[in-house]
Write a protein that holds these residues in place. Structure first.
Motif, short mmCIF file in Angstrom:
data_model
loop_
_atom_site.label_atom_id
_atom_site.label_comp_id
_atom_site.label_asym_id
_atom_site.label_seq_id
_atom_site.Cartn_x
_atom_site.Cartn_y
_atom_site.Cartn_z
N HIS A 1 0.81 -1.21 0.00
CA HIS A 1 0.00 0.00 0.00
C HIS A 1 0.85 1.27 0.00
N ARG A 2 2.16 1.12 0.25
CA ARG A 2 3.05 2.28 0.26
C ARG A 2 3.68 2.53 -1.10
N VAL A 3 3.43 1.65 -2.07
CA VAL A 3 4.10 1.73 -3.37
C VAL A 3 3.07 2.03 -4.46
N ARG A 4 3.25 3.17 -5.14
CA ARG A 4 2.36 3.51 -6.25
C ARG A 4 2.84 2.84 -7.53
N ARG A 5 4.10 3.05 -7.86
CA ARG A 5 4.72 2.44 -9.03
C ARG A 5 6.12 1.98 -8.65
N LEU A 6 6.61 0.99 -9.39
CA LEU A 6 7.88 0.35 -9.05
C LEU A 6 8.78 0.34 -10.28
N ILE A 7 9.98 0.90 -10.12
CA ILE A 7 10.97 0.85 -11.20
C ILE A 7 12.13 -0.01 -10.73
N LEU A 8 12.39 -1.08 -11.46
CA LEU A 8 13.47 -2.00 -11.15
C LEU A 8 14.55 -1.81 -12.20
N VAL B 1 8.51 -13.78 -9.27
CA VAL B 1 7.57 -13.46 -10.34
C VAL B 1 6.12 -13.66 -9.90
N PRO B 2 5.72 -14.82 -9.35
CA PRO B 2 4.32 -14.94 -8.93
C PRO B 2 3.96 -13.99 -7.79
N ARG B 3 4.91 -13.71 -6.92
CA ARG B 3 4.60 -12.81 -5.80
C ARG B 3 4.42 -11.37 -6.27
N LEU B 4 5.24 -10.93 -7.21
CA LEU B 4 5.07 -9.60 -7.77
C LEU B 4 3.82 -9.52 -8.64
N THR B 5 3.51 -10.61 -9.33
CA THR B 5 2.28 -10.66 -10.13
C THR B 5 1.06 -10.44 -9.24
N ALA B 6 1.05 -11.07 -8.08
CA ALA B 6 -0.09 -10.96 -7.17
C ALA B 6 -0.30 -9.53 -6.67
N LEU B 7 0.78 -8.75 -6.59
CA LEU B 7 0.65 -7.37 -6.12
C LEU B 7 -0.05 -6.48 -7.13
N ALA B 8 0.15 -6.75 -8.41
CA ALA B 8 -0.45 -5.96 -9.50
C ALA B 8 -0.02 -4.49 -9.44
N ILE B 9 1.17 -4.23 -8.95
CA ILE B 9 1.70 -2.87 -8.93
C ILE B 9 2.33 -2.57 -10.30
N ALA C 1 3.71 -5.53 -15.54
CA ALA C 1 5.07 -5.06 -15.79
C ALA C 1 5.33 -4.84 -17.28
N SER C 2 6.29 -3.96 -17.55
CA SER C 2 6.81 -3.77 -18.89
C SER C 2 8.32 -3.63 -18.79
N ALA C 3 9.00 -3.81 -19.90
CA ALA C 3 10.46 -3.71 -19.91
C ALA C 3 10.90 -2.68 -20.93
N LYS C 4 11.88 -1.87 -20.55
CA LYS C 4 12.55 -0.96 -21.46
C LYS C 4 14.02 -1.35 -21.47
N ILE C 5 14.46 -1.96 -22.57
CA ILE C 5 15.84 -2.40 -22.71
C ILE C 5 16.58 -1.37 -23.57
N LEU C 6 17.58 -0.75 -22.98
CA LEU C 6 18.31 0.30 -23.68
C LEU C 6 19.49 -0.30 -24.44
N GLU C 7 19.52 -0.04 -25.74
CA GLU C 7 20.64 -0.47 -26.55
C GLU C 7 21.86 0.40 -26.22
N THR C 8 23.03 -0.09 -26.53
CA THR C 8 24.30 0.58 -26.24
C THR C 8 24.36 1.06 -24.79
N ALA C 9 23.94 0.18 -23.88
CA ALA C 9 24.02 0.49 -22.45
C ALA C 9 24.35 -0.79 -21.69
N GLY C 10 25.13 -0.62 -20.62
CA GLY C 10 25.48 -1.73 -19.77
C GLY C 10 24.79 -1.64 -18.43
N HIS C 11 25.43 -2.14 -17.38
CA HIS C 11 24.82 -2.15 -16.05
C HIS C 11 24.51 -0.73 -15.58
N MET C 12 25.44 0.19 -15.80
CA MET C 12 25.21 1.59 -15.43
C MET C 12 24.51 2.29 -16.58
N ALA C 13 23.31 1.82 -16.88
CA ALA C 13 22.57 2.32 -18.04
C ALA C 13 22.25 3.80 -17.91
#
Length: 284
Positions: free
Chosen positions: A119-126, A219-227, A255-267
């Motif tokens: 309930h404390r999380v509106r959106r989550l960026i991983l 994955v199933p636990r985050l799915t259940a949150l629907a955040i 969830a959605s994914a944004k994969i940045l080309e020409t980027a490494g761990h420190m994207a």
């Protein structure tokens, strides 16, 4: 732009978090959780500081890190104690709900925070993180990654380096693996010079008592949150394979994914404008 202060989050033991904040509307708060964990938050200030025009940024150093409380018993450095600190920090600064951005190890803590207090999380960026443990052979088919990661491994095994000196040396040695655009390596190394490295979390790790931060059945636990969740990752991340991120995003309906080309761990350093644009678009 940032105000800085120590904020108490625990009395038993006494823990104060060093927190950098910007002004902004409380209902548009972004809590940023740094990685390492024996780093501090400062390597993430740019480009995130540009969000201060529209959001309230809250950027703490985790317990044992940066300018937060150090010197705690080794069993006080765990993912759960760090998450509890962050929840109490939100209480103490009057934030009922926030957008959470967790980077690398901080992304693992962000997942735990979402599960502990959804309930404390509106959106989550991983960002530049994972939802499952990385197998030892994950990069065997990528010779360039094996070569670059080997340099860092050599530093960790150096018997002449200890404490924060070891953590800093490892971060410097890992720089060619963490960046994809080598032309910006000098600027990245200058950024590392201002990071206040510690080795508080390294002690329990080497003693074998640091609990695993990766969640079981994430994955199933985050799915259940629907955040609403954004996985933000570099295509050439040599810490957490981008393939894992895409698989997780495909498996979690919210969830959605944004994969940045020409980027490494420190994207966020390889592609700062594109990275920040993805964050801003998701938060809006």
């Amino acid at each position: 732009m940032f105000t800085e202060e120590l904020i108490a989050v625990s009395q038993q033991p006494c823990v104060e978090l060093f927190v950098a904040q910007t002004t902004g509307p409380s209902h548009r708060t972004v809590l940023v959780i740094h990685g390492g964990p024996d780093w501090d938050h400062t390597y993430l200030r740019e480009p995130l500081s540009k969000l201060a025009r529209t959001h309230r940024l809250v950027m703490p150093d985790l317990r044992g890190c940066g300018r937060s409380t150090r010197g705690l018993p080794d069993d006080q450095y765990t993912p759960d104690t760090a998450v509890n600190d962050l929840i109490l920090l939100m209480d103490n600064i009057g934030v009922d709900q926030a957008d959470i951005l967790g980077f690398s190890y901080g992304g693992l803590l962000a997942q735990r925070l979402a599960l502990a207090a959804p309930h404390r999380v509106r959106r989550l960026i991983l960002a530049s993180t994972t939802v499952k443990a990385v197998p030892a052979d994950a990069f065997d088919d990528w010779p360039d990654a094996v070569e670059r990661r080997t340099v860092q491994a050599g530093v960790w095994s150096n018997p002449h380096l200890t404490g924060p000196e070891l953590t800093r040396a490892a971060a410097v040695a890992a720089a060619p693996a963490n960046l994809w655009r080598h032309e910006i390596l000098p600027a990245y190394l200058r950024r590392l010079e201002s990071v206040r490295f510690s080795a508080e979390w390294l002690r329990p790790l080497r003693a074998g008592i640091l609990p695993q931060a990766v969640l079981e059945d994430a994955v199933p636990r985050l799915t259940a949150l629907a955040i609403p969740t954004l996985f933000l990752h570099g295509r050439y991340d040599m810490t957490f394979p981008a393939l894992f991120v895409q698989q997780a995003a495909d498996a979690i309906p919210s969830a959605s994914a944004k994969i940045l080309e020409t980027a490494g761990h420190m994207a966020h350093i390889d592609q700062p404008d594109t990275w920040l644009a993805a964050v801003s678009e998701f938060l809006d």
